[in-house]
Design an enzyme around this catalytic site. Structure first.
Site, PDB file in Angstrom:
ATOM      1  N   GLU A 192      91.109  23.741   2.128  1.00  0.00           N
ATOM      2  CA  GLU A 192      91.603  22.362   2.039  1.00  0.00           C
ATOM      3  C   GLU A 192      92.002  22.021   0.600  1.00  0.00           C
ATOM      4  OE1 GLU A 192      89.189  23.190   4.528  1.00  0.00           O
ATOM      5  OE2 GLU A 192      91.079  22.961   5.599  1.00  0.00           O
ATOM      6  N   ASN A 230      92.542  28.503   8.238  1.00  0.00           N
ATOM      7  CA  ASN A 230      93.814  27.792   8.401  1.00  0.00           C
ATOM      8  C   ASN A 230      94.733  27.981   7.196  1.00  0.00           C
ATOM      9  OD1 ASN A 230      91.659  25.875   7.231  1.00  0.00           O
ATOM     10  ND2 ASN A 230      93.571  24.983   6.534  1.00  0.00           N
ATOM     11  N   ASP A 255      94.660  22.733  12.045  1.00  0.00           N
ATOM     12  CA  ASP A 255      93.474  23.224  11.331  1.00  0.00           C
ATOM     13  C   ASP A 255      92.544  23.998  12.270  1.00  0.00           C
ATOM     14  OD1 ASP A 255      91.627  23.668   9.192  1.00  0.00           O
ATOM     15  OD2 ASP A 255      90.378  22.063   9.992  1.00  0.00           O
TER      16      ASP A 255
HETATM   17 CA    CA Z   1      89.868  24.395   7.430  1.00  0.00          CA
END
Ligand code: CA
Length: 598
Positions: free
Chosen positions: A199, A283, A325
């Protein structure tokens, strides 16, 4: 250590000799034998297959109702406790959430007092770049050392007898959003560690360091040219669209791959016979799919690598061009199962995207891929191409709120590890029943700042319950039984030879259920929410014990562990709305509970 070698070699001396000839003798050699000792727990997932299956059977379905607390221990921390302790040489080892205190407890003495305690000194600003609470998933053991990862992206080796630092290795820079939350895995003479920060625009990688010195042996990235990714002449993926030069660059727009995510914070597995190391990548960054057209290889990918040089043998991308995600990091459990009438060496993987994959672990061929919850973003997986068959109305976009997508970004399963019993041939899977609304937003990259680019609201899926604990047949891709839970089942599973399954709940119940029927046999209210994984061992008194770390937190429990305001439902990447009532059930806590029959 001799005790373990003696126990495990008694029945298989010939096989051991073959192994000794085939591979250099290292600490991993001992681990392949030590993992078979039923009384100890020397690897994060019990064995290299991460089955979390224990051959112990003293605690059985008839007497489990009499299970009582034997002793407890306060961790001195208040954030989420994921992972499980290790037990060997009559000592229990575990690591806490930040500041990642490592404890060694003496099981030979009443109440298990400390043998030693190690408290790392970490920069107090590091928690600011941790995605989802300040968790850590456990320690590893080999060669007389305890290995663990600090949140500040440092791998540390401690002397298992004294707790003194033997070496430490810096794996990343928290100022660039690089942290580590995963447990290491030792294979032969190397310790394997991943990286977190999907992230924060981190380009994921996996690293092997020498267990004796900490020297880096190799590092392979999850995106970039083939030389960075470890793709060479021996790479033989099963599916056509995994073949081609430098796909880790060409399946991205511009230089997006340089901040392309694919982080590696899950549990890893290893097949000593095939000599293949398995791990999965997370992700792609950012969460806004319109910023990175293409398949975004090698995010969301299951990898098989040669542990000695790190070179890839095969890869399989579960979710090309992820728009949800659906972090692919969940563990791959190794089992030998009869699929379609043929005994296959498989890796079974319950992905965040809602599909459970039964994959031939020699080749990367997907044999079975079926939803283990109410998936609606894809109608299935095309086994000819390996690609999901998407519902285009559920593909998220920049500037548009796509609603009622199942599963949510948290997946039908997240970090919570499943278990496999070779007796019942079933997988025991703690799951989430969560769906979401998701809107992509443009985001620009600044090192050390979030690189998310999405607004997400998460809520209970069909039925209104937020979780379930299920038994799964991976040969057919079918659910066998299910226990609905009001909150997500965000802790791990343990299954034993007496056909009992243990798991914990976010509101603090620790349960034992029948492995064949799911019938509840026993439960205990810990007074602290559980997101850790149970383990079991034989104490010096010859009795079977079961241990669980209790302390709610992680992504799901961040509302409690980080004292989050409940005003914004999309806060904590959507977790606030899903778990806003968690604080009505549990408060911040950090406790170890150990149970035994009286
Ligand atoms: Ca993630």
């Amino acid at each position: 250590m001799n005790r373990f070698i003696h126990w495990t070699c008694s029945g298989g001396l010939a096989a051991s000799l073959v192994l000794l000839v085939a591979a250099p003798v290292g600490a991993g050699q001992d681990l392949t034998m030590m993992q078979k000792d039923p009384g100890t727990w020397v690897l994060p997932g019990k064995d290299y297959g991460v089955t979390r299956y224990s051959p112990l059977d003293q605690i059985n379905s008839a007497n489990v109702k009499d299970l009582e607390v034997a002793w407890t221990f306060s961790t001195g921390t208040l954030q989420g406790l994921e992972g499980a302790p290790l037990v060997l040489n009559n000592t229990m080892y575990f690591v806490t959430s930040f500041p990642n205190i490592v404890y060694a407890l003496d099981l030979t003495k009443a109440g298990a007092p400390m043998k030693w305690k190690y408290t790392p000194k970490q920069d107090p600003t590091v928690p600011g770049v941790a995605c989802c609470d300040l968790v850590n998933r456990g320690v590893a053991y080999a060669d007389g050392k305890i290995f663990f990862n600090q949140l500040d992206a440092t791998t540390v080796a401690l002397d298992a007898r004294t707790g003194k630092v033997v070496w430490s290795a810096k794996q990343g820079d928290p100022k660039k959003g690089q942290t580590i939350t995963g447990a290491p895995l030792v294979i032969k003479d190397k310790v394997f560690t991943g990286i977190s920060g999907g992230e924060f625009g981190v380009r994921g990688f996996i690293t092997a360091n020498d267990i004796k010195t900490g020297r880096q042996i190799w590092r392979m990235y999850s995106a970039g040219p083939d030389s960075d990714v470890g793709i060479g002449a021996n790479f033989k993926p099963f599916y056509k669209d995994h073949k081609g030069k430098d796909l880790g660059v060409t399946t991205w727009k511009g230089d997006e791959w340089t901040r392309g995510g694919g982080t590696t914070w899950g549990w890893y597995s290893y097949d000593p016979e095939l000599d293949l190391f398995y791990y999965n990548t997370g992700n792609p960054g950012s969460w806004n799919p319109d910023q990175r057209p293409g398949d975004n290889k090698w995010s969301m990918t299951m990898w098989a690598r040669d542990p000695d040089d790190g070179m890839a043998v095969w890869a399989y991308q579960m979710t090309p061009h992820d728009a949800w995600d659906y972090d692919g990091v969940n563990e791959s459990i190794l089992a030998d199962l009869e699929v379609g009438g043929t005994l296959r060496k498989v890796a079974v993987h319950f992905d965040r995207n809602g599909f459970a994959y039964t994959v031939d672990r020699t080749s990367g061929e997907v044999l079975v891929a079926q939803p283990y919850g109410p998936v609606n973003w894809a109608k299935g997986v095309d086994l000819k191409t390996g690609r999901p068959i998407e519902d285009p109305t559920k593909r998220t976009k920049q500037g548009q709120n796509t609603t009622d997508i199942c599963p949510s970004a948290m997946g039908f399963k997240d970090q919570q590890p499943a278990a496999f019993s070779p007796r019942t041939k079933l997988f025991y899977v703690p799951t989430n029943n969560l769906c979401m609304d998701y809107e992509g937003v443009e985001v620009s990259y600044t090192a050390g700042l979030p690189y998310v680019g999405a607004i997400v609201k998460t809520y209970a899926g069909p039925g209104g319950h937020r979780g379930a604990f299920i038994a799964w047949d991976a040969t057919t891709g079918k659910k066998v039984w299910e226990i609905k839970e009001p909150f997500s089942a965000w802790g791990g599973a343990l299954v034993t030879a007496s056909d009992i399954v243990f798991y914990g709940t976010m509101e603090g119940w620790f349960k034992a259920v029948d492995a064949r029927s799911g019938r509840e046999l026993w439960k205990f209210k810990t007074g602290a929410g559980i997101i850790g994984a149970p383990m079991t061992y034989i104490g010096p008194d010859g009795k079977q014990y079961v241990a669980i770390l209790a302390g709610v937190g992680g992504w799901s429990g961040a509302t409690v562990s980080l004292d989050l305001s409940l005003d914004d439902p999309t806060a904590a990447l959507g977790a606030v709305n899903a778990f806003k009532d968690l604080g009505d059930y549990v408060a911040k806590s950090g406790m170890l509970f150990v149970f035994a029959l009286d």
